[in-house]
Design a protein around this motif. Structure first.
Motif, PDB file in Angstrom:
ATOM      1  N   TYR A   1       0.828  -1.213   0.000  1.00 17.70           N
ATOM      2  CA  TYR A   1       0.000   0.000   0.000  1.00 17.70           C
ATOM      3  C   TYR A   1       0.863   1.265   0.000  1.00 17.70           C
ATOM      4  O   TYR A   1       0.465   2.289  -0.559  1.00 17.70           O
TER       5      TYR A   1
ATOM      6  N   CYS B   1      -4.597   0.979   5.973  1.00 14.66           N
ATOM      7  CA  CYS B   1      -4.837  -0.426   5.633  1.00 14.66           C
ATOM      8  C   CYS B   1      -4.182  -1.367   6.635  1.00 14.66           C
ATOM      9  O   CYS B   1      -4.740  -2.405   6.993  1.00 14.66           O
TER      10      CYS B   1
ATOM     11  N   PRO C   1      -8.295  -1.310  -2.641  1.00 16.53           N
ATOM     12  CA  PRO C   1      -6.977  -0.733  -2.928  1.00 16.53           C
ATOM     13  C   PRO C   1      -5.956  -1.769  -3.397  1.00 16.53           C
ATOM     14  O   PRO C   1      -5.086  -1.466  -4.207  1.00 16.53           O
TER      15      PRO C   1
ATOM     16  N   GLU D   1      -0.929   3.244   3.531  1.00 19.94           N
ATOM     17  CA  GLU D   1      -0.222   2.155   4.212  1.00 19.94           C
ATOM     18  C   GLU D   1      -0.682   2.035   5.660  1.00 19.94           C
ATOM     19  O   GLU D   1      -1.018   0.932   6.134  1.00 19.94           O
TER      20      GLU D   1
END
Length: 506
Positions: free
Chosen positions: A105, A117, A404, A114
């Motif tokens: 991510y 998630c 994503p 990042e």
């Protein structure tokens, strides 16, 4: 004899794990076993990680009450997750040469995506690991006939699993998974043979289940029946894909083909063997109807262990509880390790980018111990069943981390702005419906609505004029991105950047 065997088995497991720990020299060895595992080990660790407490105790208990329709999430959704991960995600993620799924991510989007998630992924493990710990407590209580309470059993089980996982990491987990997979498969098949003889054979059990309507899988042809059914199915099938434990098994393989084949094989074997505990538990309706009816009202999770203790010889009990302990311990160790590695790598090291590899290795170990303490506290105070704890674990990743990952890999126009819109839209919709959905939730599961909103919001956010960051390049157009602190790589690596919107790959 049974208690003695259990103690001996636990001591052997700890010894194997600690011996494997002597080969752990850096963070890469600890997190992904040095990317060196052959196909048999990868297959075993994929299978053993998922064949845990919910499979033996949770799925079997749910099946005897609700039939196949009640277990659509697991094993149907869970096994398809592993197969889909192998076919559509393993190759692309393996080539990127990353340490955690959270790294993806950051590489594809930015630091904010990042962190968001990773937090969702770490939170999702709370219910799953707690289910394994709760099952360990149940096993110790049943085996000792109540001499060890379930609460004390949870504490003992946590300490045992924590001991070898803290020192050996993924390497200890993988080697023990291979040993435990052998025990699980052999033990379950042997017990199936014993119980089928007592219940009149496989055909008699299947026929009885068919007549009782337990083998009906698809719901009746009504919108109000199909929507919840689909919601339950995709929760584990898709919500489990953006998970650190799945990623670890993919990236621990020695090469790309092994990663793909190991995931597909492990998922397929898991699906087949998940039916053995269901068969065993349902056999109780024929072997001892009175016991079955009583436990169904009190605690259906005890149906299978009680059947084994009351109606099989000691050797069969030893085999069953050996297989059960193998299943729970292999799953517990893997699911304790995964969130600890993800949190250390994507949250802590992001804040401390100059951390040495040795310091990072110990950071992962400390995070593992802390997470184990949180999980134990949750397991001691929750009343949820093992099956529900596992089923609910993946809702947060389904609504926040799945799109994503998927669109970032397969859609070049996916952007940081789109990912943030998808995370915000999916997560907020899910939370609002969970608390305020009321009767609507009976037809439209909150996680399903959140999943649909997340996909639409990410596409819309990526296509809209960019306010947050700028479009990010597709990762595969730039080749692999080694992690900055993985000193075992031979490719020069850039520093760990922070909060750089739409950062391009090096």
């Amino acid at each position: 004899m049974l208690i003695g065997f259990v103690i001996l088995y636990l001591l052997v497991s700890i010894t194997i794990g600690l011996v494997a720990a002597t080969r752990v020299h850096n963070s890469k060895d600890f997190a992904v076993a040095g990317r060196s595992l052959p196909l048999p080990i990868v297959t075993a660790t994929v299978f053993a990680t998922w064949f845990g407490a919910e499979t033996v105790l949770g799925i079997s208990a749910t099946f005897v009450k609700e039939g196949l329709r009640g277990v659509v999430a697991d094993p149907f959704g869970a096994s398809l997750c592993l197969i889909l991960a192998g076919l559509f995600f393993a190759s692309r993620l393996y080539r990127m040469n990353l340490l955690t799924i959270g790294d993806y991510y950051r590489v594809r989007y930015n630091r904010t995506v990042e962190v968001l998630c990773t937090l969702a992924i770490v939170a999702s493990y709370l219910g799953w690991v707690s289910a394994q710990i709760k099952a360990l407590g149940l096993v110790f209580s049943v085996v000792t006939d109540g001499a060890i309470s379930q609460s004390l059993g949870m504490i003992i089980g946590t300490i045992i699993v924590l001991t070898y996982t803290t020192f050996g990491g993924m390497l200890s987990v993988a080697i023990l998974d291979f040993v435990q997979m052998t025990v699980i498969m052999g033990g379950m098949l042997f017990i199936g043979h014993v119980i089928s003889g007592m219940s009149g054979g496989v055909g008699a059990v299947v026929a009885h289940a068919y007549e009782a309507g337990k083998l009906d899988f698809f719901p009746e042809a009504k919108f109000t029946s199909w929507v919840p059914f689909i919601g339950a199915w995709i929760t584990m099938m898709l919500g489990s894909i953006p998970q650190q434990d799945v990623f670890q098994r993919i990236t621990s393989a020695k090469n790309e083909k092994t990663a793909v084949r190991g995931s597909v094989l492990g998922g397929s074997i898991y699906f087949l063997f998940a039916f053995v505990p269901m068969f065993l538990a349902y056999s109780a309706t024929l072997v001892d109807p009175a016991m079955f009816t009583d436990l169904l009202q009190k605690d259906s999770q005890l149906v299978l262990p009680t059947l084994i203790l009351q109606h099989t010889p000691v050797f069969a009990q030893v085999v069953f509880f050996g297989a059960l302990l193998s299943a729970i311990m292999s799953c517990s160790s893997a699911t304790l390790l995964a969130p600890s590695v993800a949190f250390s790598e994507n949250i802590v090291r992001g804040a401390l980018p100059r951390m040495t590899d040795h310091a990072f290795l110990w950071t992962m170990r400390i995070a593992l111990v802390c997470f184990a303490g949180i999980v134990l506290a949750f397991a001691l105070h929750t009343e949820a069943t093992i099956f529900k704890m596992v089923e609910n674990a993946y809702k947060v990743t389904l609504v926040s981390a799945f799109f994503p990952l998927l669109l970032g890999l397969y859609w070049k126009r996916a952007s940081t702005q789109g990912a943030l819109c998808g995370i915000a839209g999916g997560f907020s919709t899910w939370v609002l419906l969970e608390f305020f959905g009321g009767g609507m939730n009976e037809v439209w599961p909150p996680q399903l609505v959140g999943f649909l909103v997340a996909g639409a919001a990410m596409v819309a956010g990526s296509l809209a004029p960019h306010v947050v960051g700028r479009p990010t390049p597709h990762p595969e157009t730039h080749g692999p991105h080694p992690h900055p602190a993985s000193h075992t790589h031979h490719v020069p690596t850039p520093p760990h950047h922070h909060d750089v919107p739409g950062r391009h790959l090096p």
